[in-house]
Motif scaffolding. Structure first.
Motif, PDB file in Angstrom:
ATOM      1  N   GLY A 207      10.785   1.066  79.087  1.00 47.74           N
ATOM      2  CA  GLY A 207      11.881   2.051  79.503  1.00 47.74           C
ATOM      3  C   GLY A 207      12.754   2.437  78.134  1.00 47.74           C
ATOM      4  O   GLY A 207      13.608   3.157  78.010  1.00 47.74           O
ATOM      5  N   SER A 208      12.756   1.466  77.064  1.00 49.95           N
ATOM      6  CA  SER A 208      13.406   1.575  75.943  1.00 49.95           C
ATOM      7  C   SER A 208      12.367   1.790  74.896  1.00 49.95           C
ATOM      8  O   SER A 208      12.569   0.866  73.700  1.00 49.95           O
ATOM      9  CB  SER A 208      14.443   0.349  75.696  1.00 49.95           C
ATOM     10  N   ARG A 209      11.562   2.478  74.662  1.00 47.64           N
ATOM     11  CA  ARG A 209      10.569   2.596  73.770  1.00 47.64           C
ATOM     12  C   ARG A 209      11.081   2.851  72.527  1.00 47.64           C
ATOM     13  O   ARG A 209      10.707   1.979  71.508  1.00 47.64           O
ATOM     14  CB  ARG A 209       9.420   3.562  74.080  1.00 47.64           C
ATOM     15  N   GLN A 210      12.021   3.550  72.091  1.00 48.58           N
ATOM     16  CA  GLN A 210      12.301   4.076  70.755  1.00 48.58           C
ATOM     17  C   GLN A 210      13.046   2.778  70.049  1.00 48.58           C
ATOM     18  O   GLN A 210      12.747   2.408  69.070  1.00 48.58           O
ATOM     19  CB  GLN A 210      13.399   5.210  70.617  1.00 48.58           C
ATOM     20  N   GLY A 211      13.970   2.152  70.865  1.00 49.93           N
ATOM     21  CA  GLY A 211      14.702   1.156  70.158  1.00 49.93           C
ATOM     22  C   GLY A 211      13.651  -0.085  70.085  1.00 49.93           C
ATOM     23  O   GLY A 211      13.804  -0.922  69.181  1.00 49.93           O
ATOM     24  N   SER A 212      12.643  -0.330  70.958  1.00 49.15           N
ATOM     25  CA  SER A 212      11.910  -1.326  70.987  1.00 49.15           C
ATOM     26  C   SER A 212      11.221  -1.318  69.645  1.00 49.15           C
ATOM     27  O   SER A 212      10.668  -2.137  68.798  1.00 49.15           O
ATOM     28  CB  SER A 212      11.004  -1.367  72.204  1.00 49.15           C
ATOM     29  N   VAL A 213      10.354  -0.039  69.556  1.00 47.31           N
ATOM     30  CA  VAL A 213       9.662   0.453  68.231  1.00 47.31           C
ATOM     31  C   VAL A 213      10.331   0.008  66.825  1.00 47.31           C
ATOM     32  O   VAL A 213       9.888  -0.678  65.952  1.00 47.31           O
ATOM     33  CB  VAL A 213       9.276   1.821  68.292  1.00 47.31           C
ATOM     34  N   ARG A 240       5.790   3.574  62.888  1.00 49.85           N
ATOM     35  CA  ARG A 240       6.662   3.735  64.185  1.00 49.85           C
ATOM     36  C   ARG A 240       6.289   5.093  65.175  1.00 49.85           C
ATOM     37  O   ARG A 240       6.126   4.915  66.292  1.00 49.85           O
ATOM     38  CB  ARG A 240       8.146   3.826  63.515  1.00 49.85           C
ATOM     39  N   LYS A 241       5.927   6.133  64.245  1.00 52.59           N
ATOM     40  CA  LYS A 241       5.734   7.091  65.184  1.00 52.59           C
ATOM     41  C   LYS A 241       4.439   7.085  65.957  1.00 52.59           C
ATOM     42  O   LYS A 241       4.310   7.515  66.951  1.00 52.59           O
ATOM     43  CB  LYS A 241       5.420   8.558  64.079  1.00 52.59           C
ATOM     44  N   ILE A 242       3.425   6.439  65.329  1.00 52.58           N
ATOM     45  CA  ILE A 242       1.967   6.409  65.942  1.00 52.58           C
ATOM     46  C   ILE A 242       2.211   5.367  67.146  1.00 52.58           C
ATOM     47  O   ILE A 242       1.965   5.775  68.406  1.00 52.58           O
ATOM     48  CB  ILE A 242       1.217   5.617  65.044  1.00 52.58           C
ATOM     49  N   ILE A 243       3.259   4.242  66.956  1.00 51.00           N
ATOM     50  CA  ILE A 243       3.243   3.424  68.195  1.00 51.00           C
ATOM     51  C   ILE A 243       4.116   4.055  69.157  1.00 51.00           C
ATOM     52  O   ILE A 243       3.690   3.806  70.468  1.00 51.00           O
ATOM     53  CB  ILE A 243       3.906   2.183  67.721  1.00 51.00           C
ATOM     54  N   LEU A 244       5.195   4.691  68.992  1.00 46.28           N
ATOM     55  CA  LEU A 244       5.867   5.704  69.767  1.00 46.28           C
ATOM     56  C   LEU A 244       5.087   6.633  70.645  1.00 46.28           C
ATOM     57  O   LEU A 244       5.166   6.848  71.859  1.00 46.28           O
ATOM     58  CB  LEU A 244       7.107   6.177  69.135  1.00 46.28           C
ATOM     59  N   PHE A 245       4.342   7.362  69.768  1.00 48.93           N
ATOM     60  CA  PHE A 245       3.419   8.400  70.427  1.00 48.93           C
ATOM     61  C   PHE A 245       2.381   7.801  71.545  1.00 48.93           C
ATOM     62  O   PHE A 245       2.293   8.176  72.529  1.00 48.93           O
ATOM     63  CB  PHE A 245       2.590   9.204  69.397  1.00 48.93           C
TER      64      PHE A 245
END
Length: 257
Positions: A207-213, A240-245
């Motif tokens: 639920g907090s992907r951006q913060g986690s990444v 970071r962009k790849i992991i978030l995507f």
């Protein structure tokens, strides 16, 4: 192995009683362990449901998840030699604790052992299997963290040696712990599913992907040698962009099922 040399901490807010019950039952079926539930005092109403199912109930000082887990591990009986934690919505595979503790028992130079992890949805239906391997140990140094924390086990002495979890971290404290443990002992791997991770929006990391990444990126860079750390500014933004995507695509896939 002597009785209850393993300690499993379950941090919980008490707001997912149906998942919590499944988690506790799965630990009992995974091996002999001392189970400690860490919950805030405002959730003490769940104590009656926990009594007889867990071995101890610890007050959560409400200073973050990492602090709650540290508190739970610090409060485990002194005879506990091997420790881990399990989310109150996750489950262990039957017999898994017995297997990972035996690995540490027979490999004195190992500080940590992990295996594969089955991902499930909110209803418990299987989604996919994380077929992690020894290669994930090196990958976490400069790539995504794919070592499953659910189902893993570490020596309590090694955990204490590295100072436990970094309580200043909100999401990536498991990655930070793994990187620290790697400096004090070897990693073991069992090529089989040891746990089930529930992928749903109520999960902290989901639920907090951006913060986690972003936090994981910060932790990776902190553990790199100085020269490499400076060079990492080249690849970390793209990583970071790849992991978030990837995480976003997985969530969409799960929600569409």
């Amino acid at each position: 192995m002597d009785d209850k040399l393993i300690g499993v901490v379950i941090p919980t807010l008490g707001d997912r009683p149906e998942y919590l019950e499944e988690s506790i039952l799965s630990i009992r079926q995974a091996g002999v362990a001392h189970i400690s539930a860490v919950r805030p005092q405002r959730a003490s109403a769940i104590d009656h449901a926990l009594t007889g199912k867990v071995d101890s109930i610890v007050d959560d000082p409400c200073r973050g998840l990492a602090h709650a887990i540290n508190t739970g591990i610090n409060c485990l009986p002194t005879k506990v030699q091997y420790s881990t934690w399990l989310g109150d919505d996750d489950r262990l595979v039957q017999g898994s604790l017995q297997k990972v503790s035996m690995y540490l028992e027979t490999n004195s130079d190992a500080a940590f052992v992990f295996g594969q992890c089955q991902y499930i949805d909110a209803t418990g239906q299987r989604l996919w299997l994380n077929k992690s391997g020894k290669w994930t140990e090196l990958l976490m140094l400069c790539g995504p963290q794919l070592i499953p924390q659910p189902g893993s086990l570490f020596r309590r002495s090694s955990f204490e040696q590295v100072g436990g979890l970094d309580e200043g971290l909100k999401w990536a404290f498991d990655l930070d712990l793994f990187l620290k443990l790697r400096k004090v002992g070897k990693f073991g791997f069992l090529s089989e599913p040891l746990a089930e991770f529930r992928w749903h929006e109520g999960s902290l990391s989901v639920g907090s992907r951006q913060g986690s990444v972003d936090e994981a990126s910060k932790v990776r860079r902190q553990h790199l040698p100085q020269g490499v750390k400076q060079a990492s500014v080249v690849w970390e933004p793209l990583l970071r962009k790849i992991i978030l995507f990837a995480g976003t695509r997985v969530s969409k896939r799960v929600s569409s099922q």
